[in-house]
Design a protein around this motif. Structure first.
Motif: not given
Length: 295
Positions: A82-87, A157-160, A239-242, A251-252
């Protein structure tokens, strides 16, 4: 009573037990024992991660890290999930590793075909250049790449990350495949050329099918290597989302609320996707290695 026969090896004779099996020498038993000890040492960290992932903090404090859990507790797994949004982190890692492995293999094939079969001028120096590019430490790339991606708008950006790892993995793939394609049978290439095949047709209809086992091995290794990368994703994916799975775990671990059971759960969840990927492609990996060993 067991009967034995003698096996002649040079000037020595070794006893062979009934059934054709050679009797083991003390050196063989010693090597077997060393292999067993090495296997146990490799499995100990996995055992600790697996056992402590299903313990509660109280159970860990009372029984220690080596004991089995008194009861299965999924608090650590659910807390990390839950804390890292693993999926989301798994998807980022799969996207980056999958695209990198496919692009790196494709670029490696094209480069190696030009160098190994096309016989471009300065072939040795070009291969040496690819090898030197692969030997550069990642720390030396961070500063120039940071400003480059900032200037073109690809930072965070994931493309980097995909671009960086595609170049790194393709450098190694080019170095490896150019040596393999350099020993490719000329008779096969000449026969295809006489039949009217163009360069592209020779590559995709002759060279590619024959080297498919080697390319499968490269694809699997590129995927696993990219999945486990840490420094470059940590630097360029702010960012956390990437973030990828290794970055999310690290990080956790710096969180003040982190405990040993949650750390073990995060390590277990980080191992499972790569383990599944390896089990799915295990037969492909075995066939590729065997095909490369048999000429």
């Amino acid at each position: 009573m067991t009967t034995t026969t003698a096996v002649v090896t040079g000037d020595r004779t070794r006893p062979r037990a009934r059934g054709g099996m050679t009797r083991r020498r003390p050196v063989d038993w010693l090597l077997l024992a060393l292999v067993v000890v090495g296997g146990v040492l490799v499995l100990v960290p996995f055992y600790l991660v697996l056992v402590n992932s299903f313990k509660s903090p109280v159970d860990y404090a009372l029984s220690g890290p080596l004991a089995l859990p008194s009861e299965l507790d999924f608090t650590g797994i659910s807390k990390f999930w839950e804390r890292v949004n693993f999926p989301e982190k798994v998807w980022n890692s799969i996207l980056i590793s999958g695209v990198v492995s496919l692009l790196a293999v494709l670029i490696s094939v094209l480069n190696a075909f030009a160098i190994g079969i096309g016989r471009v001028r300065g072939r040795t120096w070009i291969v040496l250049l690819f090898l030197m590019a692969n030997l550069l430490p990642q720390e030396a790339l961070l500063y120039p790449l940071y400003y480059m991606f900032k200037s073109v708008g690809l930072y965070d950006n994931v493309w980097s990350v995909i671009i960086v790892f595609t170049v790194i993995q393709a450098a190694f793939g080019t170095y490896l495949l150019s040596s393999v394609y350099g020993t490719f049978p000329k008779e096969v290439l000449e026969a295809a050329s006489i039949d009217g095949a163009s360069r592209w047709q020779i590559l995709w209809r002759v060279v590619f099918p024959i080297s498919r086992p080697t390319l499968s091995v490269l694809l699997i290794f590129f995927f696993i290597w990219t999945w486990n990368e840490f420094l470059i994703p940590l630097t360029f994916l702010a960012s956390n989302a990437n973030q990828t799975v290794p970055v999310a775990i690290s990080v956790l671990q710096g969180d003040r609320l982190m405990d040993v059971t949650t750390t073990s759960a995060s390590a277990l969840l980080g191992i499972i996707p790569t383990l599944i990927f390896f089990l799915i492609f295990q037969r492909t990996l075995t066939r590729g290695i065997t095909a490369g060993a048999i000429k």
